[in-house]
Design a protein around this motif. Structure first.
Motif, PDB file in Angstrom:
ATOM      1  N   GLU A   1       0.765  -1.295  -0.005  1.00  0.00           N
ATOM      2  CA  GLU A   1      -0.217  -0.169   0.080  1.00  0.00           C
ATOM      3  C   GLU A   1       0.688   1.279   0.085  1.00  0.00           C
ATOM      4  OE1 GLU A   1      -2.755  -0.324   3.192  1.00  0.00           O
ATOM      5  OE2 GLU A   1      -4.044  -1.937   2.204  1.00  0.00           O
ATOM      6  N   GLU A   2       1.792   1.203   0.581  1.00  0.00           N
ATOM      7  CA  GLU A   2       2.858   2.406   0.903  1.00  0.00           C
ATOM      8  C   GLU A   2       3.218   2.615  -0.639  1.00  0.00           C
ATOM      9  OE1 GLU A   2       5.761   1.693   4.046  1.00  0.00           O
ATOM     10  OE2 GLU A   2       4.596   2.256   5.609  1.00  0.00           O
ATOM     11  N   ALA A   3       3.616   1.529  -1.329  1.00  0.00           N
ATOM     12  CA  ALA A   3       4.402   2.035  -2.631  1.00  0.00           C
ATOM     13  C   ALA A   3       3.348   2.630  -3.666  1.00  0.00           C
ATOM     14  CB  ALA A   3       4.644   0.638  -3.035  1.00  0.00           C
ATOM     15  N   ILE A   4       1.986   2.257  -3.557  1.00  0.00           N
ATOM     16  CA  ILE A   4       1.051   2.793  -4.236  1.00  0.00           C
ATOM     17  C   ILE A   4       0.698   3.925  -3.812  1.00  0.00           C
ATOM     18  CG2 ILE A   4      -1.550   2.449  -5.183  1.00  0.00           C
ATOM     19  CD1 ILE A   4      -0.816  -0.563  -5.171  1.00  0.00           C
ATOM     20  N   ASP A   5       0.462   4.359  -2.675  1.00  0.00           N
ATOM     21  CA  ASP A   5       0.553   5.606  -1.979  1.00  0.00           C
ATOM     22  C   ASP A   5       1.249   6.738  -2.613  1.00  0.00           C
ATOM     23  OD1 ASP A   5      -1.906   4.807  -0.664  1.00  0.00           O
ATOM     24  OD2 ASP A   5      -0.883   4.656   1.098  1.00  0.00           O
ATOM     25  N   ALA A   6       2.538   6.101  -2.806  1.00  0.00           N
ATOM     26  CA  ALA A   6       3.766   6.969  -3.334  1.00  0.00           C
ATOM     27  C   ALA A   6       3.656   7.188  -4.785  1.00  0.00           C
ATOM     28  CB  ALA A   6       4.987   6.345  -2.733  1.00  0.00           C
TER      29      ALA A   6
END
Length: 456
Positions: free
Chosen positions: A345-350
């Motif tokens: 999720e953190e990757a997609i949020d970035a």
């Protein structure tokens, strides 16, 4: 087919299943995100696409399972995941020519049908909005737990063009089912099969596993008879891979209840004899299919392919993996998404694809990949074809491998001459061992007993 038990036990050792070469053990973080993006953006627009979507949720753990799963019964987690899939597709579309033809799509898990009919439709519609050019004969498949499928879900999949489903059975014996925490009466599986036939699934596969707790030859005979009564188009009969050092849920299995090697070999021999005497033929490692199956035409032409979804006739495509832990494959690379949901999720949020690691194949990797995948798919290597393709003298390049294979030839497990290396009928059962002779990385793992599952 008579098996020499002593001979086969002798060949039992840890080894890869070769859904890829190099195997996932060689994936690493020296393959950087920017390099991965460059690989995606430079893909040949004339090559078709194969799509894999990982839908990771399960309600409960099946103790034998080696898949990457998330256990939950919370609706909000599943809805949240759908939103992240949508966002991943948006990012992906900025790096891939989505107008290319799609020749294959597979939903794996987890339990893909743990999502409701409405949720499945949302996911499918979203995919097709980005990848609109599915060919008419695209292979569109889904793994299904018969305990989690209803008519509304099957109808959604049928209307979306799904034409293949795979049902997990593993074993029909209740004592075995209780031991592996997967109670699934025959009637539930039959109802799922009836739904698949009603909604015109072209091919239905069932998965069985031998080597589970409390299994005996006699109990597995009953499982095979019940599975045969469902008349599936294909059987996948796997040797249970007990790797508790990798999968915590496997630690719940009492190892003293697992069948010994002799019993497993008897089960394997009976399974081969039973299925072949009932109209199925062996296709690739662990797989059986009816003679009219398209896989046989591919074998006759030497065009059967193997990827992370198993055996397929759809070769020559770039595999794009979407979702938690999904693996993709390009001409000279493999890449894998994060296995941890938070990092995904953190990757997609970035606004980044959730790429974690992978491997770029050097020239030697690509040469060995071709040879190993030919063996795993078609049980043979056409030496003349290889030499024309790579402009390499096969017996010089693979002198060490040929020497390592000499015992297999002496025991009639392979035919080895100037034109080919081909597994005999019994040699096909040891194809993993035979392929290992061409694996340049095996020496790194030879001393480890906690790397791969056993080949027998």
């Amino acid at each position: 087919m008579e098996l020499d038990f002593a001979k086969y036990i002798k060949y039992s050792k840890p080894g890869p299943r070769y859904t890829s070469y190099p195997t996932a053990l060689e994936f690493n973080d020296t393959y950087k995100y920017e390099q991965y993006i460059q690989k995606l953006e430079s893909q040949d627009s004339s090559r078709p696409i194969s799509l894999y979507f990982h839908l990771p949720f399960c309600k409960n753990a099946c103790y034998f399972c080696g898949c990457n799963v998330v256990f939950t019964s919370k609706e909000d987690k599943m809805l949240r995941y759908i939103e992240y899939l949508k966002r991943e597709l948006i990012i992906l579309s900025g790096h891939v020519d989505c107008k290319r033809e799609v020749i294959q799509m597979h939903f794996g898990g987890g339990t893909p049908t743990f999502f409701s009919a409405e949720q499945l439709k949302i996911i499918i519609d979203e995919i097709k909005s980005y990848f609109p050019n599915f060919v008419d004969d695209a292979e569109i498949s889904c793994e299904i737990d018969p305990r989690h499928i209803n008519e509304a879900q099957m109808k959604v999949m049928s209307e979306a063009g799904f034409n293949r489903v795979s049902f997990g059975i593993q074993d029909f014996n209740e004592k075995v089912q209780i031991a592996v925490h997967r109670v699934q009466p025959y009637e539930i599986t039959k109802n799922a099969m009836d739904l698949a036939r009603k909604y015109n699934m072209v091919s239905v596969n069932v998965d069985l596993i031998y080597g589970l707790p409390f299994q005996t030859l006699e109990t597995f005979k009953e499982t095979l008879s019940l599975a045969l009564s469902l008349s599936p188009d294909r059987f996948a009969v796997f040797n249970y891979a007990h790797v508790p050092w990798l999968k915590k849920t496997m630690r719940k299995i009492d190892e003293t209840t697992l069948p010994l090697a002799d019993e497993k070999l008897q089960i394997m021999q009976y399974t081969i004899d039973f299925l072949t005497s009932n109209g199925y033929k062996m296709v690739g490692m662990d797989h059986f299919a009816k003679p009219e199956d398209e896989l046989f035409k591919a074998i006759e032409k030497g065009e059967l392919h193997r990827n992370f979804q198993g055996y397929t006739t759809k070769g020559g495509a770039d595999l794009i993996g979407v979702g938690l832990t999904s693996i993709g494959e390009g001409v000279d690379s493999y890449n894998q998404n994060f296995k941890d949901m938070k990092l995904y999720e953190e990757a997609i949020d970035a606004n980044r694809l959730p790429f974690e690691r992978g491997v770029v194949l050097n020239e030697d990797d690509q040469i060995r990949q071709y040879v190993i995948m030919e063996l795993m798919s078609n049980f043979k290597i056409d030496i003349n074809r290889f030499q024309k393709l790579f402009d390499i003298e096969f017996k010089v390049y693979f002198a060490d491998a040929i020497k390592e294979l000499e015992p297999f030839a002496l025991e009639d497990l392979i035919i080895m001459n100037d034109e080919k290396i081909e597994c005999s009928q019994t040699g096909t059962l040891l194809v993993r061992n035979i392929a290992m002779a061409f694996d340049a990385y095996m020496h790194q793992h030879a001393s480890s007993t906690k790397t791969f599952s056993k080949t027998v």
